[in-house]
Write a protein that holds these residues in place. Sequence first.
Motif, PDB file in Angstrom:
ATOM      1  N   PRO A   1      28.886  -0.463 -44.925  1.00 21.76           N
ATOM      2  CA  PRO A   1      28.734  -1.388 -43.794  1.00 21.76           C
ATOM      3  C   PRO A   1      27.360  -2.049 -43.727  1.00 21.76           C
ATOM      4  CG  PRO A   1      29.590   0.744 -43.088  1.00 21.76           C
ATOM      5  CD  PRO A   1      29.113   0.906 -44.490  1.00 21.76           C
ATOM      6  N   THR A   2      26.379  -1.539 -44.447  1.00 19.17           N
ATOM      7  CA  THR A   2      25.043  -2.131 -44.457  1.00 19.17           C
ATOM      8  C   THR A   2      24.695  -2.583 -45.866  1.00 19.17           C
ATOM      9  OG1 THR A   2      23.895  -0.042 -44.913  1.00 19.17           O
ATOM     10  CG2 THR A   2      24.334  -0.580 -42.599  1.00 19.17           C
ATOM     11  N   ALA A   3      23.900  -3.654 -45.951  1.00 19.50           N
ATOM     12  CA  ALA A   3      23.525  -4.192 -47.257  1.00 19.50           C
ATOM     13  C   ALA A   3      22.668  -3.210 -48.034  1.00 19.50           C
ATOM     14  CB  ALA A   3      22.789  -5.520 -47.071  1.00 19.50           C
ATOM     15  N   LEU A   4      21.649  -2.642 -47.380  1.00 20.71           N
ATOM     16  CA  LEU A   4      20.759  -1.708 -48.079  1.00 20.71           C
ATOM     17  C   LEU A   4      21.489  -0.432 -48.447  1.00 20.71           C
ATOM     18  CD1 LEU A   4      17.999  -1.074 -49.174  1.00 20.71           C
ATOM     19  CD2 LEU A   4      17.294  -0.311 -46.893  1.00 20.71           C
ATOM     20  N   GLY A   5      22.389   0.026 -47.574  1.00 19.80           N
ATOM     21  CA  GLY A   5      23.157   1.226 -47.906  1.00 19.80           C
ATOM     22  C   GLY A   5      24.011   1.014 -49.143  1.00 19.80           C
ATOM     23  N   ALA A   6      24.690  -0.129 -49.224  1.00 16.48           N
ATOM     24  CA  ALA A   6      25.504  -0.427 -50.408  1.00 16.48           C
ATOM     25  C   ALA A   6      24.640  -0.538 -51.648  1.00 16.48           C
ATOM     26  CB  ALA A   6      26.291  -1.723 -50.181  1.00 16.48           C
ATOM     27  N   TRP A   7      23.449  -1.138 -51.507  1.00 17.17           N
ATOM     28  CA  TRP A   7      22.568  -1.315 -52.653  1.00 17.17           C
ATOM     29  C   TRP A   7      22.058   0.038 -53.173  1.00 17.17           C
ATOM     30  CZ3 TRP A   7      21.495  -3.877 -56.623  1.00 17.17           C
ATOM     31  CH2 TRP A   7      20.247  -3.823 -57.249  1.00 17.17           C
ATOM     32  N   LEU A   8      21.701   0.938 -52.276  1.00 15.22           N
ATOM     33  CA  LEU A   8      21.229   2.259 -52.707  1.00 15.22           C
ATOM     34  C   LEU A   8      22.337   3.024 -53.414  1.00 15.22           C
ATOM     35  CD1 LEU A   8      19.152   3.291 -49.553  1.00 15.22           C
ATOM     36  CD2 LEU A   8      18.275   2.504 -51.756  1.00 15.22           C
ATOM     37  N   LEU A   9      23.551   2.924 -52.910  1.00 11.39           N
ATOM     38  CA  LEU A   9      24.672   3.603 -53.558  1.00 11.39           C
ATOM     39  C   LEU A   9      24.953   3.020 -54.940  1.00 11.39           C
ATOM     40  CD1 LEU A   9      27.072   3.879 -50.487  1.00 11.39           C
ATOM     41  CD2 LEU A   9      25.986   5.797 -51.673  1.00 11.39           C
ATOM     42  N   ALA A  10      24.879   1.697 -55.060  1.00 11.81           N
ATOM     43  CA  ALA A  10      25.121   1.069 -56.365  1.00 11.81           C
ATOM     44  C   ALA A  10      24.035   1.455 -57.359  1.00 11.81           C
ATOM     45  CB  ALA A  10      25.181  -0.449 -56.200  1.00 11.81           C
ATOM     46  N   GLN A  11      22.783   1.503 -56.915  1.00 12.10           N
ATOM     47  CA  GLN A  11      21.696   1.917 -57.809  1.00 12.10           C
ATOM     48  C   GLN A  11      21.892   3.342 -58.304  1.00 12.10           C
ATOM     49  OE1 GLN A  11      18.223   0.750 -55.231  1.00 12.10           O
ATOM     50  NE2 GLN A  11      17.418   0.084 -57.203  1.00 12.10           N
ATOM     51  N   ALA A  12      22.425   4.188 -57.447  1.00  9.64           N
ATOM     52  CA  ALA A  12      22.640   5.581 -57.822  1.00  9.64           C
ATOM     53  C   ALA A  12      23.890   5.772 -58.657  1.00  9.64           C
ATOM     54  CB  ALA A  12      22.722   6.437 -56.562  1.00  9.64           C
ATOM     55  N   GLY A  13      24.676   4.702 -58.861  1.00  9.79           N
ATOM     56  CA  GLY A  13      25.906   4.815 -59.635  1.00  9.79           C
ATOM     57  C   GLY A  13      27.057   5.405 -58.856  1.00  9.79           C
ATOM     58  N   GLU A  14      26.939   5.436 -57.531  1.00  8.65           N
ATOM     59  CA  GLU A  14      28.010   5.965 -56.679  1.00  8.65           C
ATOM     60  C   GLU A  14      29.018   4.844 -56.423  1.00  8.65           C
ATOM     61  OE1 GLU A  14      28.374   9.000 -55.444  1.00  8.65           O
ATOM     62  OE2 GLU A  14      26.477   9.905 -56.047  1.00  8.65           O
ATOM     63  N   GLU A  15      30.003   4.726 -57.278  1.00  7.72           N
ATOM     64  CA  GLU A  15      30.967   3.628 -57.167  1.00  7.72           C
ATOM     65  C   GLU A  15      32.024   3.994 -56.127  1.00  7.72           C
ATOM     66  OE1 GLU A  15      32.013   1.212 -60.137  1.00  7.72           O
ATOM     67  OE2 GLU A  15      30.238   1.470 -61.350  1.00  7.72           O
ATOM     68  N   ALA A  16      31.622   3.862 -54.866  1.00 11.36           N
ATOM     69  CA  ALA A  16      32.501   4.266 -53.775  1.00 11.36           C
ATOM     70  C   ALA A  16      32.474   3.217 -52.682  1.00 11.36           C
ATOM     71  CB  ALA A  16      32.055   5.616 -53.229  1.00 11.36           C
TER      72      ALA A  16
END
Length: 467
Positions: A140-155
């Motif tokens: 739901p947040t841009a930074l939250g999605a970006w941190l997850l993508a950087q970590a490879g958490e494809e969720a």
Amino acid sequence: MLWLALHFPALSLEVFTRGSASALPLAVVEKQGSRTWVNACNDPAHECGVRPGMAASAAQALADALVVRARDPAAEQAALAGLAAWAGRFTPSVSLQAPDGLLLEVGACLTLHRGLDTLRARVREGVDAMAYRATSACAPTALGAWLLAQAGEEAAVGADALETKLARLPVALLDLPPDTLESLDLIGAHTLGDCLKLPRAGLARRYGQGLLDQLDRALGRLPEPRAFFAPPPRFERRLELPAPVEHAEALLFVARRLLPELEGYLALRQAGVQALEYVCRHEGRPDTVLKLGFVKPVRAASRMLHLLRETLERTVLPAPVHAVRLRARRLQPLHGASQDLFQRGEEAGDGDLLLERLRVRLGRDAVFGVESVADHRPERAWRRCEAGARTKPAASARRPLWLLPRPVPCRNGDLVLKGAVERIESGWWDGRDATRDYYVAQDRAGARLWVYCERATGEWFVHGLFA
């Protein structure tokens, strides 16, 4: 809101490798001070023992055939802008996350793409087609999605599970100075969850308010305004080739990487193109410019690829090509067209595609249309026009479509005249007077002819043939 983050971890390498299917080992090096080290390498180089972070000299010692390229930040940003333009086919709300990411606000377009799973599958398919590697995540947040993508958490994480999911991520993913990261490591704050457990006042006093602001934005406690990507007025993308290409047909591989970007750009601009330039760069020789022309403005990459394939098959390169540039300068408004119940929307352009392919094979001057002109003289009642252009019908349906290049003398006695006469008296103003009586006639073999009698001399001529 729902954000889809795309992280391109190998962007520094892919700006050099995506233009070729070559299996040569390649490494991208970066220089800091007196040290030159490997920033990224492809799989063949990895198999030779090359690793990111090692000295460039050591990498070259491990792989004799290693191709070394200096990192090109400008090319990376151009590639990121091209990806942002391509992503415009999914949503107009695309934000750049420099240096290697994109953020797409997709909450408002899920119905259009039939749900989040379908949208992510289409995004994945497009990224693969352009030879990029990406990790994606939704939050739901841009930074939250970006941190997850950087970590490879494809969720795809909802608001209720966001804090739990982010708490497991390493604090090194935040945009913090190195000394701050080192200090947090020393006190045992290795994850975002560790930081959230510490007193906020103490964190702000010791590390500044910026750390707390990033945590709050990631969790949705603070708003995060973002600037959205604005496409340039013209499309121009350049792609370096890892190795020179000698045969024109091999450049179709490069086009498959560039044309999807153009298609997305056109969707974002709600436009189409009627002319493209595919520029092949040579060392020490003038560029080879291949010009593609379409009957009507087009947007689909598959349509452009058809015509480019025809053009490349008939192109002989004067020298090896080391870079390719795709240019689309003149855009024309082109709104989306609804398909029918049986999804046959693209078939309507088959006639135009045939015209375009004939132009490539026969030459542009050999393919043209015919339109009527306000003149009673048959030989001057038509002229060439652009193939596929809408034209007015001929004034008289009794005239044949096929006129002879020059009227052929004939004998009236060999013909059977049918129908009414069409009398012409015209052309006195330009010195080409025509005073004729035209008839539909049938010869002894049964052919239907269009004949006329020259009233001044009484001579008969065949001027046209009916089907």
